[in-house]
Design a protein around this motif. Structure first.
Motif: not given
Length: 245
Positions: A93, A97, A111, A132-134
């Motif tokens: 992440c 980002k 991602g 991919s969001e962690g």
């Protein structure tokens, strides 16, 4: 795109990944998507990646740098496999980002997804799918395998054949046939295939194998599988259907 699959079964874990990446039909290349970390006799960790290649490569590089830099938390010293998966999720992440901020684009463009599994001494083998969001989820006896990438073509045979109790040799054949289906139906999945089979409680890194398109065993089982499906189809009774009007 890519196709990766990992299984956590009663007798061991299986990890397999293709090596194809593409940025359009005129830009196809091969990159290894499987990484292994080991403290012999203490832990074996396997990581498969899909999604943004730059992000996934950066994550693996940072994991290796943290080990060499003797950082407080690394994949070789955190206490559980969940902590390994969480470490990878957080790092992925952060990198995605940062890349999105520099490029002024959506984070989703950068991602990556990961399959993280293995065993730490004194603990049961574990397998996690890291989004991919962690965040991540763990494989269970009811759901013993995960796929990332182009999973839809290879999923039906795994759903029909693989359970937690399935012997490794049988599951391995199903995995190879799932790659055959994916490669036949999607140009973004391709040879060679990297393969690892880890036996429960061995705490040894398997040698692994790279399977190319001309691999004799792969050609044999895929040909026999295809021929068998045709024979079975021909043996079915014809459907009762009135063609006349």
């Amino acid at each position: 795109m890519t196709y990766c699959v990992a299984l956590n079964l009663k007798h061991g874990l299986i990890f397999a990944s293709d090596t194809r990446t593409n940025a359009g039909v005129d830009h196809i290349a091969s990159f290894k998507k499987m990484t292994c970390f080991q403290n012999e006799g203490e832990r074996n960790i396997f990581i498969l990646t899909s999604g943004n290649l730059a992000t996934s490569q950066a994550v693996i590089e940072r994991l290796q740098q943290d080990i060499h830099g003797q950082m407080e938390k690394t994949v070789l010293n955190v206490p559980t496999l969940f902590d390994v998966a969480d470490l990878i999720g957080v790092l992925s992440c952060q990198i995605a980002k940062q890349a999105a901020k520099v490029a002024q684009q959506e984070v989703v463009t950068f991602g990556s997804n990961f399959l993280v599994g293995g065993q730490i001494r004194g603990q049961a083998p574990k397998l996690y799918s890291v989004y991919s969001e962690g965040n991540c989820i763990a494989a269970t006896e009811d759901t013993p395998f995960f796929q990332i990438g182009e999973s839809k073509y290879g999923k039906p045979i795994l759903d029909r054949v693989v359970t937690y109790e399935t012997e490794l040799a049988v599951a391995l054949k199903a995995v190879l046939l799932s790659f055959d289906s994916s490669i036949r139906s999607n140009l973004s999945v391709g040879f060679p295939i990297d393969l690892m089979v880890y036996q429960v409680d061995s705490l040894r890194m398997p040698h692994g194998r790279r399977i190319h398109a001309d691999d004799e065993y792969m050609l044999q089982i895929c040909q026999e599988w295809g021929s068998g499906l045709v024979r079975l189809l021909m043996d079915f009774d014809d459907i009762p259907l009135d063609y006349t009007q």
